[in-house]
Every structure is written in structure tokens, then in C-alpha cells.
Design a protein around this motif. Structure first.
Motif, PDB file in Angstrom:
ATOM      1  N   ILE A  33       0.844  -1.207   0.000  1.00 13.39           N
ATOM      2  CA  ILE A  33       0.000   0.000   0.000  1.00 13.39           C
ATOM      3  C   ILE A  33       0.874   1.251   0.000  1.00 13.39           C
ATOM      4  O   ILE A  33       0.595   2.216  -0.721  1.00 13.39           O
ATOM      5  N   GLY A  37       0.989   3.946  -2.945  1.00 14.25           N
ATOM      6  CA  GLY A  37       0.731   5.352  -2.627  1.00 14.25           C
ATOM      7  C   GLY A  37       1.833   6.255  -3.140  1.00 14.25           C
ATOM      8  O   GLY A  37       1.578   7.339  -3.674  1.00 14.25           O
ATOM      9  N   ARG A  40       1.498   6.577  -6.928  1.00 11.60           N
ATOM     10  CA  ARG A  40       0.354   7.407  -7.328  1.00 11.60           C
ATOM     11  C   ARG A  40       0.499   8.863  -6.893  1.00 11.60           C
ATOM     12  O   ARG A  40      -0.342   9.696  -7.222  1.00 11.60           O
ATOM     13  N   ILE A  57      -4.036   5.585   6.898  1.00  8.07           N
ATOM     14  CA  ILE A  57      -4.721   5.532   5.610  1.00  8.07           C
ATOM     15  C   ILE A  57      -5.998   6.355   5.736  1.00  8.07           C
ATOM     16  O   ILE A  57      -6.757   6.191   6.690  1.00  8.07           O
ATOM     17  N   ASP A  59      -9.599   8.318   3.949  1.00  9.53           N
ATOM     18  CA  ASP A  59     -10.695   8.008   3.032  1.00  9.53           C
ATOM     19  C   ASP A  59     -10.472   8.572   1.634  1.00  9.53           C
ATOM     20  O   ASP A  59     -11.149   8.183   0.691  1.00  9.53           O
ATOM     21  N   SER A  60      -9.501   9.460   1.488  1.00 12.10           N
ATOM     22  CA  SER A  60      -9.170  10.006   0.171  1.00 12.10           C
ATOM     23  C   SER A  60      -8.037   9.223  -0.490  1.00 12.10           C
ATOM     24  O   SER A  60      -7.458   9.678  -1.474  1.00 12.10           O
ATOM     25  N   ASP A  61      -7.711   8.057   0.065  1.00 13.75           N
ATOM     26  CA  ASP A  61      -6.647   7.170  -0.414  1.00 13.75           C
ATOM     27  C   ASP A  61      -5.247   7.734  -0.223  1.00 13.75           C
ATOM     28  O   ASP A  61      -4.299   7.245  -0.818  1.00 13.75           O
ATOM     29  N   HIS A  62      -5.101   8.754   0.608  1.00 10.46           N
ATOM     30  CA  HIS A  62      -3.767   9.219   0.963  1.00 10.46           C
ATOM     31  C   HIS A  62      -3.171   8.242   1.968  1.00 10.46           C
ATOM     32  O   HIS A  62      -3.882   7.684   2.807  1.00 10.46           O
ATOM     33  N   VAL A  63      -1.875   8.040   1.854  1.00  8.17           N
ATOM     34  CA  VAL A  63      -1.140   7.177   2.772  1.00  8.17           C
ATOM     35  C   VAL A  63      -0.147   8.076   3.495  1.00  8.17           C
ATOM     36  O   VAL A  63       0.690   8.719   2.864  1.00  8.17           O
TER      37      VAL A  63
END
Length: 89
Positions: A33, A37, A40, A57, A59-63
Motif C-alpha cells: 500500500i 501510494g 500514485r 490511511i 478516506d481520500s486514499d492518501h497514505v
């Protein structure tokens, strides 16, 4: 809806409402992951060059990488929530 913030170490603050998971970086799926991240452009390194001890992690897919333990982040998140509850009462 109020905005709740949680300190993830070294003065870095994340919106508690956006956090989906706080995990240890040790397992292969979490490492994957983090790598995805980074590829991306969704990785935020908040470790200040220190060892990564927690991966947040959102909800906006930021790590988000943090140098504090997941348990510490959880306690800070819980402490902030209980303080807000006390202010309401």
C-alpha cells in the motif's frame, strides 16, 4: 459537524474524521500500500527522516507515514474525542 484533528507526531496534524486505518508498516500488504501510494503521488511522509512506525490511511486514499506508534496515535485520537465529549456536557 466539527473538525477533529489528531497529532501524528512532530507537530503534524491529520483530520480525525478522514482516518480509515492506523496500521503498523511491518506486513507485506501494508508495504505494498505504501509503495502504491508513492507511485500514485498520494504518499505523505511525516516521519522527519525517522523510522516509520505507523501508516495512516485516509478516506481520500492518501497514505501518511508517521514516526510514532499506532497505539500512540490511537490514544491521541481517543483522548481528543473524550475531551470534546466533556466540553459538550
Amino acid at each position: 459537524m466539527s473538525i477533529k484533528l489528531v497529532n501524528i507526531g512532530f507537530g503534524n496534524i491529520v483530520s480525525a474524521n478522514r482516518i480509515v486505518a492506523i496500521v503498523s508498516p511491518e506486513s507485506a500488504p501494508i508495504k505494498r500500500i505504501v509503495t502504491e501510494g508513492r507511485d500514485r503521488g498520494m504518499l505523505i511522509d511525516a516521519t522527519y527522516g525517522r523510522r516509520t512506525r505507523a501508516v495512516v490511511i485516509t478516506d481520500s486514499d492518501h497514505v501518511i507515514l508517521s514516526a510514532v506508534q499506532p497505539e500512540t496515535v490511537k490514544q491521541r485520537l481517543h483522548t481528543d474525542s473524550s475531551e470534546d465529549d466533556e466540553e459538550i456536557n
